[in-house]
Design a protein around this motif. Structure first.
Motif, PDB file in Angstrom:
ATOM      1  N   VAL A   1     -49.662 -52.632 -43.182  1.00  0.00           N
ATOM      2  CA  VAL A   1     -50.030 -52.193 -44.399  1.00  0.00           C
ATOM      3  C   VAL A   1     -49.431 -53.272 -45.547  1.00  0.00           C
ATOM      4  CG1 VAL A   1     -50.569 -50.435 -46.409  1.00  0.00           C
ATOM      5  CG2 VAL A   1     -51.121 -49.904 -43.859  1.00  0.00           C
ATOM      6  N   GLN A   2     -48.095 -53.083 -45.392  1.00  0.00           N
ATOM      7  CA  GLN A   2     -47.175 -54.197 -46.446  1.00  0.00           C
ATOM      8  C   GLN A   2     -47.659 -55.306 -46.370  1.00  0.00           C
ATOM      9  OE1 GLN A   2     -43.202 -53.283 -45.884  1.00  0.00           O
ATOM     10  NE2 GLN A   2     -43.142 -51.088 -46.655  1.00  0.00           N
ATOM     11  N   LEU A   3     -47.913 -56.009 -44.948  1.00  0.00           N
ATOM     12  CA  LEU A   3     -48.488 -57.345 -44.848  1.00  0.00           C
ATOM     13  C   LEU A   3     -49.775 -57.466 -45.228  1.00  0.00           C
ATOM     14  CD1 LEU A   3     -46.965 -57.967 -41.268  1.00  0.00           C
ATOM     15  CD2 LEU A   3     -46.449 -59.091 -43.224  1.00  0.00           C
ATOM     16  N   GLN A   4     -50.522 -56.567 -45.474  1.00  0.00           N
ATOM     17  CA  GLN A   4     -51.645 -56.635 -45.947  1.00  0.00           C
ATOM     18  C   GLN A   4     -51.732 -56.905 -47.563  1.00  0.00           C
ATOM     19  OE1 GLN A   4     -54.567 -53.244 -45.349  1.00  0.00           O
ATOM     20  NE2 GLN A   4     -56.262 -54.391 -45.656  1.00  0.00           N
ATOM     21  N   GLU A   5     -51.141 -55.830 -48.119  1.00  0.00           N
ATOM     22  CA  GLU A   5     -50.661 -55.900 -49.458  1.00  0.00           C
ATOM     23  C   GLU A   5     -50.128 -57.177 -49.947  1.00  0.00           C
ATOM     24  OE1 GLU A   5     -48.489 -52.352 -49.976  1.00  0.00           O
ATOM     25  OE2 GLU A   5     -50.244 -50.993 -49.924  1.00  0.00           O
ATOM     26  N   GLY A   6     -49.296 -57.895 -49.311  1.00  0.00           N
ATOM     27  CA  GLY A   6     -48.735 -59.057 -49.484  1.00  0.00           C
ATOM     28  C   GLY A   6     -49.603 -60.334 -49.441  1.00  0.00           C
ATOM     29  N   GLY A   7     -50.814 -60.017 -48.742  1.00  0.00           N
ATOM     30  CA  GLY A   7     -51.933 -61.208 -48.751  1.00  0.00           C
ATOM     31  C   GLY A   7     -51.868 -61.828 -47.376  1.00  0.00           C
ATOM     32  N   ILE A   8     -51.176 -61.349 -46.421  1.00  0.00           N
ATOM     33  CA  ILE A   8     -50.923 -62.200 -45.054  1.00  0.00           C
ATOM     34  C   ILE A   8     -51.999 -61.696 -44.342  1.00  0.00           C
ATOM     35  CG2 ILE A   8     -49.251 -62.244 -43.047  1.00  0.00           C
ATOM     36  CD1 ILE A   8     -46.906 -62.127 -44.963  1.00  0.00           C
ATOM     37  N   ALA A   9     -52.389 -60.325 -44.330  1.00  0.00           N
ATOM     38  CA  ALA A   9     -53.520 -59.940 -43.482  1.00  0.00           C
ATOM     39  C   ALA A   9     -54.502 -59.340 -44.168  1.00  0.00           C
ATOM     40  CB  ALA A   9     -52.798 -58.700 -42.514  1.00  0.00           C
ATOM     41  N   ASP A  10     -55.643 -59.619 -43.580  1.00  0.00           N
ATOM     42  CA  ASP A  10     -57.041 -59.043 -44.130  1.00  0.00           C
ATOM     43  C   ASP A  10     -57.416 -57.619 -43.876  1.00  0.00           C
ATOM     44  OD1 ASP A  10     -57.628 -61.597 -45.227  1.00  0.00           O
ATOM     45  OD2 ASP A  10     -58.445 -62.400 -43.331  1.00  0.00           O
ATOM     46  N   GLU A  11     -56.979 -57.238 -42.649  1.00  0.00           N
ATOM     47  CA  GLU A  11     -57.395 -55.876 -42.294  1.00  0.00           C
ATOM     48  C   GLU A  11     -56.403 -55.295 -41.272  1.00  0.00           C
ATOM     49  OE1 GLU A  11     -61.417 -53.950 -40.372  1.00  0.00           O
ATOM     50  OE2 GLU A  11     -61.175 -55.822 -40.055  1.00  0.00           O
ATOM     51  N   VAL A  12     -56.154 -54.011 -41.341  1.00  0.00           N
ATOM     52  CA  VAL A  12     -55.355 -53.373 -40.280  1.00  0.00           C
ATOM     53  C   VAL A  12     -56.205 -52.281 -39.734  1.00  0.00           C
ATOM     54  CG1 VAL A  12     -53.485 -51.793 -40.212  1.00  0.00           C
ATOM     55  CG2 VAL A  12     -53.136 -53.469 -41.992  1.00  0.00           C
TER      56      VAL A  12
END
Length: 86
Positions: free
Chosen positions: A45-56
């Motif tokens: 979720v932190q990676l998603q919030e950082g813009g690295i991932a689109d979906e978890v």
């Protein structure tokens, strides 16, 4: 990029319990999200919030009882959850 996190439901035991034969009595057992899987969901979720991932997306394998584990992962911020019937 999508991140797939596998999660597992593990048994927990209350502080005081009784042993029946060689096992712990059922009324003293509970279930919870595995601690390390909990950390993995939070990191995804932190990676998603950082813009690295689109979906978890989280996935678990098990009976209908493990839906609580799926709900915990969704509450932590996962976008989707999949349960494979066992």
């Amino acid at each position: 990029m999508k991140i797939l996190v596998t999660v597992k439901e593990v048994s927990t035991v209350e502080n005081e319990f009784e042993i029946e034969g060689t096992t712990i009595a059922e009324q003293y057992l509970g279930t919870d999200l595995n601690e390390w899987d909990d950390y993995a969901v939070e990191e995804a979720v932190q990676l998603q919030e950082g813009g690295i991932a689109d979906e978890v997306v989280t996935v678990t394998i098990g009976p209908e009882d493990c839906e609580q584990t799926i709900r915990q992962a969704l509450a932590k911020g996962a976008d989707r959850a999949i349960r494979v019937w066992d």
